[in-house]
Design a protein around this motif. Structure first.
Motif, PDB file in Angstrom:
ATOM      1  N   UNK A 239      18.457  -5.669  -8.299  1.00 40.95           N
ATOM      2  CA  UNK A 239      17.697  -4.812  -7.389  1.00 40.95           C
ATOM      3  C   UNK A 239      16.223  -4.796  -7.765  1.00 40.95           C
ATOM      4  N   UNK A 240      15.924  -4.694  -9.075  1.00 39.11           N
ATOM      5  CA  UNK A 240      14.538  -4.632  -9.514  1.00 39.11           C
ATOM      6  C   UNK A 240      13.778  -5.922  -9.201  1.00 39.11           C
ATOM      7  N   UNK A 241      14.384  -7.062  -9.523  1.00 42.56           N
ATOM      8  CA  UNK A 241      13.705  -8.337  -9.296  1.00 42.56           C
ATOM      9  C   UNK A 241      13.398  -8.542  -7.816  1.00 42.56           C
TER      10      UNK A 241
ATOM     11  N   UNK B  84       9.921   2.117  -4.768  1.00 44.71           N
ATOM     12  CA  UNK B  84      11.256   1.574  -5.015  1.00 44.71           C
ATOM     13  C   UNK B  84      11.296   0.782  -6.313  1.00 44.71           C
ATOM     14  N   UNK B  85      10.257  -0.033  -6.556  1.00 50.46           N
ATOM     15  CA  UNK B  85      10.204  -0.834  -7.784  1.00 50.46           C
ATOM     16  C   UNK B  85      10.101   0.071  -9.009  1.00 50.46           C
ATOM     17  N   UNK B  86       9.275   1.116  -8.909  1.00 47.28           N
ATOM     18  CA  UNK B  86       9.145   2.062 -10.015  1.00 47.28           C
ATOM     19  C   UNK B  86      10.456   2.777 -10.278  1.00 47.28           C
ATOM     20  N   UNK B  87      11.169   3.101  -9.214  1.00 44.81           N
ATOM     21  CA  UNK B  87      12.458   3.766  -9.363  1.00 44.81           C
ATOM     22  C   UNK B  87      13.455   2.861 -10.087  1.00 44.81           C
TER      23      UNK B  87
ATOM     24  N   UNK C 153      15.711  11.350  -7.794  1.00 47.37           N
ATOM     25  CA  UNK C 153      14.538  10.642  -7.316  1.00 47.37           C
ATOM     26  C   UNK C 153      14.889  10.063  -5.969  1.00 47.37           C
ATOM     27  N   UNK C 154      14.089  10.406  -4.961  1.00 51.72           N
ATOM     28  CA  UNK C 154      14.393   9.993  -3.601  1.00 51.72           C
ATOM     29  C   UNK C 154      13.576   8.779  -3.233  1.00 51.72           C
ATOM     30  N   UNK C 155      14.200   7.850  -2.571  1.00 53.56           N
ATOM     31  CA  UNK C 155      13.496   6.700  -2.034  1.00 53.56           C
ATOM     32  C   UNK C 155      13.395   6.877  -0.535  1.00 53.56           C
TER      33      UNK C 155
ATOM     34  N   UNK D  91      18.970   6.037  -5.684  1.00 49.08           N
ATOM     35  CA  UNK D  91      19.477   6.239  -7.034  1.00 49.08           C
ATOM     36  C   UNK D  91      19.132   7.617  -7.554  1.00 49.08           C
ATOM     37  N   UNK D  92      19.739   7.982  -8.701  1.00 46.71           N
ATOM     38  CA  UNK D  92      19.503   9.316  -9.243  1.00 46.71           C
ATOM     39  C   UNK D  92      19.009   9.203 -10.674  1.00 46.71           C
TER      40      UNK D  92
END
Length: 836
Positions: free
Chosen positions: A643-645, A657-660, A784-786, A800-801
């Motif tokens: 997900x991060x990549x 989103x990337x920071x999350x 944390x809300x996206x 994600x939480x």
């Protein structure tokens, strides 16, 4: 010579002249007949007819206030600048300018200084000149010709000219000083000839009112304690703990402006209100208090608070009538000021205007070449304010912008922060700038500001969004206050503001805005309308983001019921709500119920959006969180890294989103004991947060705490100590020493001191912790809300939480003052819903 004046009895003396509110009386004095003594006689309701044939202008010298508070720093600077000359020093003229906002107390400061310099200027060589216009300057100078020393030299007001008076002053052997009060234009042409003799003190709103100024001293608002002292003294109220506390609140409300405080004291003294009820009445009748003609007599200033600001406005309007470059700059200055009054009064950044201008120009060019593109209405709030943005049609001109802002700076209406290079407006000027217009013009200025913010936001949705952190909530507040009757217009802006606040991770402000949208749609459209259902879905996300999972689950169940009935089981918005329900199960610990829902969501999103879509990335991230909760770390790592990549590649490093994802991976690796890997994600995450939302934002503080723990786990106690000391200092300032967040930070720092063998420091913290009250409060976690937009462009998705240690109330504290700028009615509704 004056009408309705009677019963004068002057013994052993001769009446010479009336100057302002003082009678100049020559008293026979056998001990010192060489000089005249001046008896000050208070004269009220006295109209003076000048006997001088050269001018009929009457100048009135203001009295020094009977209660002068504070200004120690400014007086010290004046005394230092006009220090007595030593015999060995070469004499030269000293010129000093006191500049600042109208009503800030420049004249009183100058008069107070003049009272204290009799030893520097022997023989009474202190001259006062009303410098508000050329006529008053001439009248003041001619009045000086009737002073005893001038009369002895052969001058008198009947034959004197300003040039002769200035020449006489320059010829004086003893030191002298002229106070040019309230100068508007260039006044150096009225300086006495020569550069070696005499001193000059100028007061002016304009910091460029004279050439050759050796020193400029800005007169700003009062210190709080001085403001409280002045308010209590002038309102004739007894000073005690209770009255001092109320006076302090009033001083803060009036932002320490001396003229406002003086007129507030008069309102209290005259019985318009009492000390305890002033703030309540002021907030309800602000304009009446600040522009009440009857309060002008409360001070020697002879203007109301708003009236003092209007003086500068009229000067700008006069400039705007000119048919030259200065006239154009003044017109643009007025246009910019009207926008600034609907932005937050602090942190007005040139970048906002640049981004808006460049976006607007591109928009106009595209319309001219290709016409509106398909989907134009889906890009965001429609850009309907074409006629309201004339100054942006030629693109961005920084010289024009800075020149126009400088015009306001020159009269102290707008100031510039040298460190941040941003502009700010005194809060009372900020209010006046709106209040001076009728409602229809206020709505017009509100719409122009809305267009500016929308254009700036569309310029760059990344790091530059931080420029809007203060301004969006403030704009939304006044969008409500100006009562724009176009419902579609303000709802369009509310939706846009909600999206911006989501991108800024400003959860409480976003929640209040979404609540307002939901209430209005329930009222006007009904529960089963698709727009109402989407608004309810947005509030579900807000509840979850503020850790109100039970409320979120209850509302979401109702949303799902409506979606299945109105939209159908397979509609994308229904599927999104099913996904959200799975995430709520995850938060509530119902992992078995959450897993099939999240798996189904991932498959559906791959089918609908494909492998490389933001929503698909979010679904993968959610599964990573589920696997982590289930203890399936290998599966969690794989999904989280994937997900991060993908987010990094397609959305960028600093996208929320990337920071999350980085935060989730840091937490995952920490839980597994892989601290080196955790550090590689947490260190850049902290830097990103500091640069985007600032080092005092909750996201930054949480990241700082996590990185300190990672350092400690690796034995890097010195690095941990440095972060924890900063964390303790920031949290004390932000939350107070008794807040659970501060207590936790102190406890962590104590542990680090113990591990470093710093026994003395550890004991000091132990002592501090033992004296903290109410330390038993627990610290909860929050989601944390996206903010992910669905196909219809309205409904975000719970993602994600990341387990950030905080309380939902801490979120409210963090968002001050942005949170407090939301309308009171909205806040009350918001809080009541959360506390039920």
């Amino acid at each position: 010579m004056f009408e309705k004046a009677h019963d004068f009895n002057i013994e052993q003396g001769t009446f010479n002249m009336i100057q302002g509110d003082q009678l100049n009386v020559q008293i026979e004095n056998t001990q010192n007949s060489q000089y005249n003594q001046f008896v000050k006689i208070e004269v009220e309701n006295l109209r003076v007819q000048s006997s001088n044939p050269h001018s009929e202008v009457i100048v009135i010298k203001p009295n020094a206030t009977t209660h002068f508070a504070g200004r120690k720093k400014e007086l010290e600077l004046l005394n230092e600048h006009f220090h007595p000359w030593q015999p060995t020093q070469e004499r030269c003229r000293r010129v000093c300018l006191l500049h600042g906002l109208g009503g800030i107390g420049k004249t009183q400061l100058a008069l107070k200084f003049a009272e204290s310099v009799s030893t520097i200027y022997p023989g009474g060589h202190v001259f006062w000149v009303d410098a508000s216009s050329s006529d008053t300057i001439r009248a003041s100078l001619i009045a000086i010709a009737d002073l005893p020393l001038a009369l002895e030299s052969g001058l008198n007001s009947n034959t004197a000219t300003p040039q002769r008076v200035l020449g006489w002053i320059a010829s004086l052997k003893d030191d002298w000083i002229i106070l040019f009060d309230n100068a508007n234009d260039e006044i150096s042409r009225f300086f006495p000839p020569g550069l070696q003799s005499g001193d000059i003190l100028i007061t002016s709103r304009n910091h460029n009112s004279s050439r050759g100024v050796g020193k400029k001293i800005e007169v700003d608002v009062m210190e709080e304690d001085d403001a409280v002292e002045m308010l209590l003294t002038k309102s004739e109220r007894e000073e005690n703990e209770h009255s001092t506390d109320i006076a302090r609140q009033i001083a803060r409300e009036l932002t320490y402006l001396p003229l406002a405080l003086e007129q507030a004291a008069a309102a209290i003294r005259w019985g318009i209100c009492d000390l305890g009820s002033y703030i309540e009445l002021y907030r309800k009748y602000r304009q009446e208090f600040l522009d009440n003609p009857s309060l002008k007599s409360a001070s020697d200033y002879e203007l109301t608070v708003y009236g003092s600001f209007e003086v500068s406005w009229r000067q700008m309007e006069e400039k705007a009538q000119r048919n030259d470059s200065m006239g154009l700059a003044a017109q643009y200055a007025i246009y910019l000021f009207n926008i600034c009054t609907f932005l937050h009064y602090y942190g007005i950044d040139e970048e906002l205007f640049r981004m808006a201008a460049e976006t607007w120009l591109k928009h106009l060019e595209r319309l001219q070449k290709r016409g509106p593109s398909k989907g134009e209405k889906d890009e965001g709030p429609h850009l309907l304010d074409i006629t309201n943005l004339p100054y942006f049609e030629k693109g961005w001109n920084p010289v024009q912008f800075r020149t126009s802002m400088h015009l306001w700076q020159s009269v102290s209406i707008i100031k510039r922060d040298a460190k941040s290079s941003t502009y700010f407006v005194h809060p009372l000027i900020h209010q006046w700038g709106r209040d001076r217009y009728p409602p229809d013009q206020q709505r017009q200025h509100s719409r122009i500001t809305g267009a500016l913010l929308i254009l700036a936001a569309r310029y760059n949705t990344g790091v530059n969004m931080r420029l809007m952190h203060r301004h969006v909530p403030h704009y939304i507040e006044h969008l409500h206050l100006v009562k724009d009757v176009d419902t579609s217009y303000w709802e369009d802006r509310l939706q846009w503001a909600s999206k911006v606040c989501g991108g800024l991770q400003d959860r409480a402000t976003k929640a209040a805005i979404d609540m307002k949208i939901m209430e209005e749609r329930l009222k006007h459209l009904g529960e089963r309308h698709v727009l109402t259902i989407r608004a309810m879905s947005a509030v579900v996300i807000d509840y979850a983001s503020l850790n109100k999972h039970t409320e979120a689950k209850q509302l979401l169940e109702r949303v799902l019921e409506l979606q299945r009935s109105v939209l159908g089981e397979d509609h994308v918005e229904t599927i999104t709500s099913i996904d959200n329900l799975g995430l709520l199960y995850l938060q509530l610990g119902n992992h078995a119920e959450a897993e099939p829902l999240l798996m189904k969501t991932l498959e559906q999103r791959k089918l609908i959006y494909g492998e490389e879509h933001r929503r698909t990335f979010t679904a993968i991230s959610n599964l990573s969180t589920l696997y982590q909760r289930l203890g399936k770390f290998a599966e969690s790592e794989k999904a989280g890294l994937e997900s991060f990549e993908k987010r990094k590649k397609f959305l960028g490093d600093t996208h929320p989103d990337s920071l999350s994802s980085m935060e989730n991976l840091s937490l995952l690796f920490s839980e597994e004991g892989k601290y080196v890997e955790a550090e590689t994600f947490e260190r850049p995450l902290l830097e990103y947060h500091k640069s985007i939302v600032g080092k005092t934002h909750l996201e930054s503080l949480a990241s700082m705490g996590r990185l300190a723990q990672i350092y400690s786990a690796q034995g890097k106690y010195i690095q941990a100590e440095e972060l924890q000391m900063e964390l303790v200092s920031t949290k004390k300032e932000k939350f107070g020493r008794n807040h659970p967040e501060t207590i936790t930070a102190l406890a962590d720092l104590r542990t680090t001191y113990q591990r470093l063998g710093k026994t003395t420091q550890a004991k000091a913290i132990e002592y501090e912790l033992s004296n903290v009250k109410d330390s038993a409060s627990s610290i909860s976690t929050a989601l944390v809300v996206e903010d992910v937009t669905n196909v219809a462009g309205t409904t975000p998705v719970i993602a994600n939480d990341s387990e950030v240690r905080r309380t939902w109330f801490s979120d409210l504290l963090q968002l001050h003052p942005a949170f407090l700028s939301i309308p009171v009615a909205v806040l009350l509704t918001f809080l009541v819903r959360f506390l039920i």
